[in-house]
Each structure stands twice: as structure tokens, then as C-alpha cells.
Write an enzyme that holds these catalytic residues in place. Structure first.
Site, PDB file in Angstrom:
ATOM      1  N   SER A   1       2.595   5.216  -1.114  1.00  0.00           N
ATOM      2  CA  SER A   1       2.075   3.885  -1.367  1.00  0.00           C
ATOM      3  C   SER A   1       2.914   3.492  -1.697  1.00  0.00           C
ATOM      4  O   SER A   1       3.298   3.435  -3.169  1.00  0.00           O
ATOM      5  CB  SER A   1       0.743   4.555  -2.203  1.00  0.00           C
ATOM      6  OG  SER A   1       0.760   3.320  -2.618  1.00  0.00           O
TER       7      SER A   1
ATOM      8  N   HIS B   1       2.790   2.429   3.346  1.00  0.00           N
ATOM      9  CA  HIS B   1       1.089   2.712   2.605  1.00  0.00           C
ATOM     10  C   HIS B   1       0.746   1.918   1.932  1.00  0.00           C
ATOM     11  O   HIS B   1       1.024   1.492   0.714  1.00  0.00           O
ATOM     12  CB  HIS B   1       0.291   4.204   1.983  1.00  0.00           C
ATOM     13  CG  HIS B   1      -0.973   4.824   1.629  1.00  0.00           C
ATOM     14  ND1 HIS B   1      -1.937   5.011   2.659  1.00  0.00           N
ATOM     15  CD2 HIS B   1      -1.583   4.048   0.837  1.00  0.00           C
ATOM     16  CE1 HIS B   1      -3.089   4.807   2.127  1.00  0.00           C
ATOM     17  NE2 HIS B   1      -2.680   4.383   1.169  1.00  0.00           N
TER      18      HIS B   1
ATOM     19  N   ASP C   1      -2.423  -0.610  -0.452  1.00  0.00           N
ATOM     20  CA  ASP C   1      -3.606  -0.124  -0.952  1.00  0.00           C
ATOM     21  C   ASP C   1      -4.237  -1.652  -1.699  1.00  0.00           C
ATOM     22  O   ASP C   1      -3.900  -2.101  -2.226  1.00  0.00           O
ATOM     23  CB  ASP C   1      -3.275   0.259  -2.719  1.00  0.00           C
ATOM     24  CG  ASP C   1      -2.791   2.221  -1.879  1.00  0.00           C
ATOM     25  OD1 ASP C   1      -3.774   2.183  -1.413  1.00  0.00           O
ATOM     26  OD2 ASP C   1      -1.748   2.827  -2.080  1.00  0.00           O
TER      27      ASP C   1
ATOM     28  N   MET D   1      -7.310  -3.619  -3.063  1.00  0.00           N
ATOM     29  CA  MET D   1      -8.428  -3.464  -4.020  1.00  0.00           C
ATOM     30  C   MET D   1      -8.533  -4.967  -4.215  1.00  0.00           C
ATOM     31  O   MET D   1      -8.498  -5.817  -4.834  1.00  0.00           O
ATOM     32  CB  MET D   1      -7.606  -2.702  -4.608  1.00  0.00           C
ATOM     33  CG  MET D   1      -7.191  -0.798  -4.531  1.00  0.00           C
ATOM     34  SD  MET D   1      -6.821  -0.631  -6.233  1.00  0.00           S
ATOM     35  CE  MET D   1      -6.259   1.069  -5.501  1.00  0.00           C
TER      36      MET D   1
ATOM     37  N   HIS E   1      -4.750   0.134   3.828  1.00  0.00           N
ATOM     38  CA  HIS E   1      -5.786   1.523   3.164  1.00  0.00           C
ATOM     39  C   HIS E   1      -6.760  -0.031   3.013  1.00  0.00           C
ATOM     40  O   HIS E   1      -6.606  -0.710   1.297  1.00  0.00           O
ATOM     41  CB  HIS E   1      -5.533   2.064   2.730  1.00  0.00           C
ATOM     42  CG  HIS E   1      -6.718   2.793   1.429  1.00  0.00           C
ATOM     43  ND1 HIS E   1      -5.648   3.660   0.855  1.00  0.00           N
ATOM     44  CD2 HIS E   1      -7.846   2.752   1.970  1.00  0.00           C
ATOM     45  CE1 HIS E   1      -7.268   4.217  -0.285  1.00  0.00           C
ATOM     46  NE2 HIS E   1      -7.970   4.117   0.931  1.00  0.00           N
TER      47      HIS E   1
ATOM     48  N   MET F   1      -9.770  -1.064   0.312  1.00  0.00           N
ATOM     49  CA  MET F   1     -10.492  -0.766  -0.606  1.00  0.00           C
ATOM     50  C   MET F   1     -11.498  -1.898  -0.849  1.00  0.00           C
ATOM     51  O   MET F   1     -11.458  -2.412  -1.884  1.00  0.00           O
ATOM     52  CB  MET F   1     -10.226   0.312  -1.757  1.00  0.00           C
ATOM     53  CG  MET F   1      -9.739   1.956  -1.604  1.00  0.00           C
ATOM     54  SD  MET F   1      -9.124   2.192  -2.772  1.00  0.00           S
ATOM     55  CE  MET F   1      -7.278   1.330  -1.323  1.00  0.00           C
TER      56      MET F   1
ATOM     57  N   MET G   1      -9.908  11.841   0.024  1.00  0.00           N
ATOM     58  CA  MET G   1      -8.858  10.696  -1.178  1.00  0.00           C
ATOM     59  C   MET G   1      -9.076  12.099  -1.252  1.00  0.00           C
ATOM     60  O   MET G   1     -10.395  12.600  -2.290  1.00  0.00           O
ATOM     61  CB  MET G   1      -9.586  10.130  -1.373  1.00  0.00           C
ATOM     62  CG  MET G   1      -9.806   8.597  -1.096  1.00  0.00           C
ATOM     63  SD  MET G   1      -8.781   7.508  -0.552  1.00  0.00           S
ATOM     64  CE  MET G   1      -7.894   7.886  -2.523  1.00  0.00           C
TER      65      MET G   1
ATOM     66  N   GLY H   1      -8.605   3.188  -6.480  1.00  0.00           N
ATOM     67  CA  GLY H   1      -8.393   2.539  -7.264  1.00  0.00           C
ATOM     68  C   GLY H   1      -7.296   2.694  -8.313  1.00  0.00           C
ATOM     69  O   GLY H   1      -6.325   1.201  -8.718  1.00  0.00           O
ATOM     70  N   PHE H   2      -6.328   4.005  -8.611  1.00  0.00           N
ATOM     71  CA  PHE H   2      -5.255   3.540  -9.023  1.00  0.00           C
ATOM     72  C   PHE H   2      -4.426   4.741  -8.581  1.00  0.00           C
ATOM     73  O   PHE H   2      -4.897   5.838  -7.970  1.00  0.00           O
ATOM     74  CB  PHE H   2      -5.432   3.417 -11.047  1.00  0.00           C
ATOM     75  CG  PHE H   2      -6.436   2.853 -11.053  1.00  0.00           C
ATOM     76  CD1 PHE H   2      -6.224   1.537 -11.999  1.00  0.00           C
ATOM     77  CD2 PHE H   2      -8.072   3.210 -11.531  1.00  0.00           C
ATOM     78  CE1 PHE H   2      -6.413   0.635 -12.370  1.00  0.00           C
ATOM     79  CE2 PHE H   2      -8.707   2.387 -11.987  1.00  0.00           C
ATOM     80  CZ  PHE H   2      -7.933   0.866 -12.358  1.00  0.00           C
TER      81      PHE H   2
ATOM     82  N   GLY I   1      -1.164   7.335  -9.034  1.00  0.00           N
ATOM     83  CA  GLY I   1      -0.266   8.465 -10.614  1.00  0.00           C
ATOM     84  C   GLY I   1      -2.029   8.472 -11.577  1.00  0.00           C
ATOM     85  O   GLY I   1      -1.799   9.401 -12.462  1.00  0.00           O
TER      86      GLY I   1
ATOM     87  N   ASP J   1      -4.641  11.041   0.190  1.00  0.00           N
ATOM     88  CA  ASP J   1      -4.348   9.912  -0.200  1.00  0.00           C
ATOM     89  C   ASP J   1      -4.829   9.816  -1.695  1.00  0.00           C
ATOM     90  O   ASP J   1      -5.892  10.211  -2.036  1.00  0.00           O
ATOM     91  CB  ASP J   1      -4.381   8.952   0.471  1.00  0.00           C
ATOM     92  CG  ASP J   1      -4.531   7.621  -0.438  1.00  0.00           C
ATOM     93  OD1 ASP J   1      -3.102   7.556  -1.115  1.00  0.00           O
ATOM     94  OD2 ASP J   1      -4.965   6.526  -0.018  1.00  0.00           O
ATOM     95  N   GLY J   2      -3.896  10.581  -2.492  1.00  0.00           N
ATOM     96  CA  GLY J   2      -4.058   9.858  -4.375  1.00  0.00           C
ATOM     97  C   GLY J   2      -3.875  11.753  -4.681  1.00  0.00           C
ATOM     98  O   GLY J   2      -4.248  12.918  -4.386  1.00  0.00           O
ATOM     99  N   GLY J   3      -2.759  11.555  -5.757  1.00  0.00           N
ATOM    100  CA  GLY J   3      -2.560  12.517  -6.530  1.00  0.00           C
ATOM    101  C   GLY J   3      -2.043  13.301  -5.460  1.00  0.00           C
ATOM    102  O   GLY J   3      -1.173  15.111  -6.229  1.00  0.00           O
TER     103      GLY J   3
ATOM    104  N   GLY K   1       2.636   8.261  -3.628  1.00  0.00           N
ATOM    105  CA  GLY K   1       2.904   6.881  -4.629  1.00  0.00           C
ATOM    106  C   GLY K   1       4.276   6.575  -5.826  1.00  0.00           C
ATOM    107  O   GLY K   1       5.196   7.105  -5.396  1.00  0.00           O
ATOM    108  N   SER K   2       3.638   7.433  -7.457  1.00  0.00           N
ATOM    109  CA  SER K   2       4.367   7.452  -8.196  1.00  0.00           C
ATOM    110  C   SER K   2       5.025   8.569  -8.647  1.00  0.00           C
ATOM    111  O   SER K   2       6.195   8.778  -8.774  1.00  0.00           O
ATOM    112  CB  SER K   2       2.949   7.522  -8.993  1.00  0.00           C
ATOM    113  OG  SER K   2       2.090   8.944  -9.307  1.00  0.00           O
TER     114      SER K   2
HETATM  115  C1  DX5 Z   1      -5.351   5.175  -4.359  1.00  0.00           C
HETATM  116  C2  DX5 Z   1      -4.643   4.974  -3.646  1.00  0.00           C
HETATM  117  C3  DX5 Z   1      -3.817   5.872  -3.859  1.00  0.00           C
HETATM  118  C4  DX5 Z   1      -2.508   5.517  -4.554  1.00  0.00           C
HETATM  119  C5  DX5 Z   1      -1.981   6.718  -4.117  1.00  0.00           C
HETATM  120  O1  DX5 Z   1      -6.956   4.802  -5.067  1.00  0.00           O
HETATM  121  O2  DX5 Z   1      -5.355   4.066  -2.735  1.00  0.00           O
HETATM  122  O3  DX5 Z   1      -2.591   5.405  -1.810  1.00  0.00           O
HETATM  123  O4  DX5 Z   1      -2.230   4.332  -5.238  1.00  0.00           O
HETATM  124  O5  DX5 Z   1      -0.823   7.067  -5.727  1.00  0.00           O
HETATM  125  P1  DX5 Z   1      -0.703   8.131  -6.453  1.00  0.00           P
HETATM  126  O6  DX5 Z   1       0.083   9.165  -5.251  1.00  0.00           O
HETATM  127  O7  DX5 Z   1      -0.032   7.743  -7.322  1.00  0.00           O
HETATM  128  O8  DX5 Z   1      -1.842   8.926  -6.404  1.00  0.00           O
HETATM  129 ZN    ZN Z   2      -4.217   4.401  -0.445  1.00  0.00          ZN
END
Ligand code: DX5
Ligand code: ZN
Length: 218
Positions: free
Chosen positions: A7, A32, A34, A36, A65, A67, A136, A141-142, A144, A174-176, A196-197
């Protein structure tokens, strides 16, 4: 082998071309991206000028993606960045089927994302129309955020739904996602891991990408 989709939201946008090149040369599979809008989610990220950079410099498939609310108004615009896949949120549109059709008519794969508090059975009417479910692991939204553990049982339910419908849809988480859960998620049936992070906050993103690849090889 599972698909690893970094991401880019977690990358350093001050060095974006270097970050894109890092992924181009890595063992990661997709970009990927994002998008938003500050309405569907409480955050605003990037749009056209940044997506143009990915279109011009990224050498791997673009996984967009969305959002955003009313994604149907922007599908034509987003298709101009030559993505492989466009994912919309189940919660963001009234006529989900019509938007998916719009994406597919442009010869782009259609993904459907589902928030952690939306019942898996809401995917049922669409499961044979889509190419990918984006399950998800956090509230969008974020980057990390901490992975929500209940995602594992939702993944099991999703697998059962896919099986009962004889669907060939791919599952993206996706996410965490990180090195603590990549193996388990892959074992439970994830095909694509977005991260991502975990990748970009590391001193050595390539090592993390390779480890995610290895962990997910179940
Ligand atoms: C969350 C995003 C994810 C996010 C993934 O809203 O859709 O793609 O950036 O980042 P990590 O892996 O840090 O959760
Ligand atoms: Zn995403």
C-alpha cells in the site's frame, strides 16, 4: 505463491519516484493505491496528479482501492490510469451491481471491499459478478492500524460463501497485515495481502516483502 500488494499510502511521498522504483525492482506483485475522499472515510489521500505518476512510472499492475462515495461518477476517470483492478466499497453505493458492470465494461477487473462491521452475507448477491473481494482487516481511513482479529473468522465465512457459490473470486486482505498474521491469513485462504506500514516503515522494505512472500507461501 500469494500476491503481495504494497500500500503506497505508507510510502514517503517526498521520494515517490524512488519508492515506486523500489517496488518495481522488488518481489512485490502489485501497487495498492488508496484513494480517500474525506466523506466515506475520515481522511483525504490523493487523486489524479498522483495516479498519473503511478501510470507513468509503475511497472506492475495497479490495484486502485476507492474509499469514496459515488464512485460511479469517477470510474471513467480512474480507468484512464490503466489499472488492472478497481475496488469499490459495498457500503459506498446503492446500486453496487451497476457500478461493478461499469468497471467490467471497461475491461478492468472489479473488486468489492467490505468493512469489518458489514455482514459477509451482504456479498452474496455479487459474489459471481466480481473478480476480488477486499476483506478489510481494519476500518478504512488510515494505514498503520491494528489488525482486527475477528477478520480471521470472517475470512472463514467468506471462504464458505465462495465455495457454496462455486465462485472463482480472489480474496484480498487489507489493513493491519504484517509478518505476525501473513501466514495464518494465507492458510485461511487469502490470495492477496496488502501491506503498508509494515513494508515502508522498515529500514529494509525488500526484506519485509521477501518475508511476506515466504510466510504466505502455504
Ligand atoms: C486502509 C487502507 C489500507 C492501508 C494499509 O484504509 O485501505 O490499504 O493503507 O496499510 P497498513 O498495512 O499499514 O494497515
Ligand atoms: Zn487499501
Amino acid at each position: 505463491m500469494k500476491i503481495i500488494a504494497p500500500s503506497m499510502l505508507s510510502s514517503d511521498f517526498g521520494r515517490l519516484l524512488d519508492e515506486i522504483e523500489l517496488i518495481n525492482k522488488s518481489n512485490a506483485d502489485w501497487f495498492h493505491l488508496d484513494v480517500m475522499d474525506g466523506v466515506f472515510v475520515p481522511n483525504i489521500t490523493f487523486g489524479s496528479p498522483v495516479l498519473d505518476i503511478f501510470k507513468n512510472y509503475a511497472k506492475k499492475p495497479l490495484d486502485i482501492h476507492l474509499m469514496i462515495v459515488s464512485p460511479e461518477n469517477y470510474i471513467d476517470k480512474f480507468s484512464s490510469y490503466n489499472p488492472d483492478i478497481i475496488t469499490i466499497h459495498l457500503e459506498a453505493v446503492k446500486d453496487v451491481g451497476a457500478v461493478l458492470k461499469k468497471v467490467k465494461n471497461l475491461n478492468i477487473k472489479a473488486g468489492l471491499a467490505i468493512n469489518p462491521d458489514t455482514p459477509i452475507k451482504h456479498l452474496e448477491p455479487h459474489i459471481n459478478e466480481i473478480d476480488m473481494v477486499c476483506l478489510m482487516g481494519v476500518f478504512p481511513g488510515f494505514s498503520g492500524q491494528k489488525f482486527i482479529k475477528e477478520t480471521n473468522s470472517r475470512l472463514r465465512d467468506l471462504k464458505n460463501l465462495i465455495k457454496s457459490k462455486k465462485s472463482k473470486v480472489l480474496i484480498q486482505i487489507d489493513g493491519g497485515v504484517d509478518l505476525n498474521n501473513a501466514k495464518e491469513l494465507s492458510r485461511l485462504g487469502a490470495d492477496i495481502l496488502v501491506s503498508g506500514s509494515c513494508i515502508f516503515k522498515s529500514k529494509n522494505p525488500n526484506t519485509i516483502i521477501d518475508s511476506l512472500k515466504k510466510e504466505s507461501n502455504v
